[in-house]
Design a protein around this motif. Sequence first.
Motif, PDB file in Angstrom:
ATOM      1  N   TYR A  46      88.220  78.805  19.763  1.00 34.85           N
ATOM      2  CA  TYR A  46      88.641  77.407  19.667  1.00 34.85           C
ATOM      3  C   TYR A  46      88.826  76.852  21.073  1.00 34.85           C
ATOM      4  N   ILE A  47      88.241  75.713  21.330  1.00 34.64           N
ATOM      5  CA  ILE A  47      88.363  75.049  22.620  1.00 34.64           C
ATOM      6  C   ILE A  47      89.131  73.741  22.392  1.00 34.64           C
ATOM      7  N   PRO A  48      90.376  73.652  22.850  1.00 36.98           N
ATOM      8  CA  PRO A  48      91.132  72.408  22.651  1.00 36.98           C
ATOM      9  C   PRO A  48      90.616  71.305  23.557  1.00 36.98           C
ATOM     10  N   GLY A  49      90.828  70.080  23.149  1.00 35.16           N
ATOM     11  CA  GLY A  49      90.430  68.946  23.980  1.00 35.16           C
ATOM     12  C   GLY A  49      89.863  67.822  23.142  1.00 35.16           C
ATOM     13  N   ARG A  50      89.361  66.821  23.816  1.00 31.49           N
ATOM     14  CA  ARG A  50      88.756  65.667  23.156  1.00 31.49           C
ATOM     15  C   ARG A  50      87.391  66.052  22.596  1.00 31.49           C
ATOM     16  N   GLU A  51      87.041  65.419  21.493  1.00 34.32           N
ATOM     17  CA  GLU A  51      85.721  65.643  20.903  1.00 34.32           C
ATOM     18  C   GLU A  51      84.958  64.328  20.931  1.00 34.32           C
ATOM     19  N   LEU A  52      83.793  64.373  21.554  1.00 38.65           N
ATOM     20  CA  LEU A  52      82.945  63.192  21.669  1.00 38.65           C
ATOM     21  C   LEU A  52      81.621  63.452  20.976  1.00 38.65           C
TER      22      LEU A  52
ATOM     23  N   SER B 129      92.125  62.475  11.255  1.00 33.36           N
ATOM     24  CA  SER B 129      93.362  61.992  10.644  1.00 33.36           C
ATOM     25  C   SER B 129      94.336  63.136  10.364  1.00 33.36           C
ATOM     26  N   HIS B 130      93.875  64.369  10.519  1.00 31.50           N
ATOM     27  CA  HIS B 130      94.763  65.527  10.419  1.00 31.50           C
ATOM     28  C   HIS B 130      94.315  66.571  11.439  1.00 31.50           C
ATOM     29  N   ASN B 131      94.785  67.781  11.319  1.00 29.73           N
ATOM     30  CA  ASN B 131      94.612  68.828  12.334  1.00 29.73           C
ATOM     31  C   ASN B 131      93.172  69.130  12.723  1.00 29.73           C
ATOM     32  N   LEU B 132      92.230  68.821  11.860  1.00 29.38           N
ATOM     33  CA  LEU B 132      90.863  69.282  12.037  1.00 29.38           C
ATOM     34  C   LEU B 132      89.881  68.198  11.596  1.00 29.38           C
ATOM     35  N   TYR B 133      88.853  67.969  12.380  1.00 31.47           N
ATOM     36  CA  TYR B 133      87.803  67.030  11.990  1.00 31.47           C
ATOM     37  C   TYR B 133      86.875  67.739  11.022  1.00 31.47           C
ATOM     38  N   ASP B 134      87.091  67.518   9.745  1.00 31.07           N
ATOM     39  CA  ASP B 134      86.314  68.185   8.706  1.00 31.07           C
ATOM     40  C   ASP B 134      85.609  67.133   7.844  1.00 31.07           C
TER      41      ASP B 134
END
Length: 111
Positions: free
Chosen positions: A78-84, A102-107
């Motif tokens: 897992y790499i934390p940070g912004r996702e573009l 909107s929650h912990n994970l972009y799913d």
Amino acid sequence: MDKNMSKLIAKSIKVPTPEWILFEKDVNTEPNFNYPYIVKPSSEGSTYGLSIVNNKDELPLALELASKFSKEILIEAYIPGRELTIGILDNQTLPIIEIRPSHNLYDFECK
């Protein structure tokens, strides 16, 4: 779509990609990186069957979810940070968009 093959190609041409293993159900494969990590199907879209695993107890459920979408499963650092993201439509690049789940994970639910 084959995420494992895509990562192998990226690595071969020196494109940075998080460390990963291809999970083998009958081999009892364990990743050698720290928590949290990502579990996802290797042959599905980017958000189907995706989980963040924070401890060993969460791994079986994550594997079960991912296995609903693919026989091959990736376990990835897992790499934390912004996702573009940058979309392409009719050979034209679209604007850069920051993904803010909107929650912990972009799913898939967030999509």
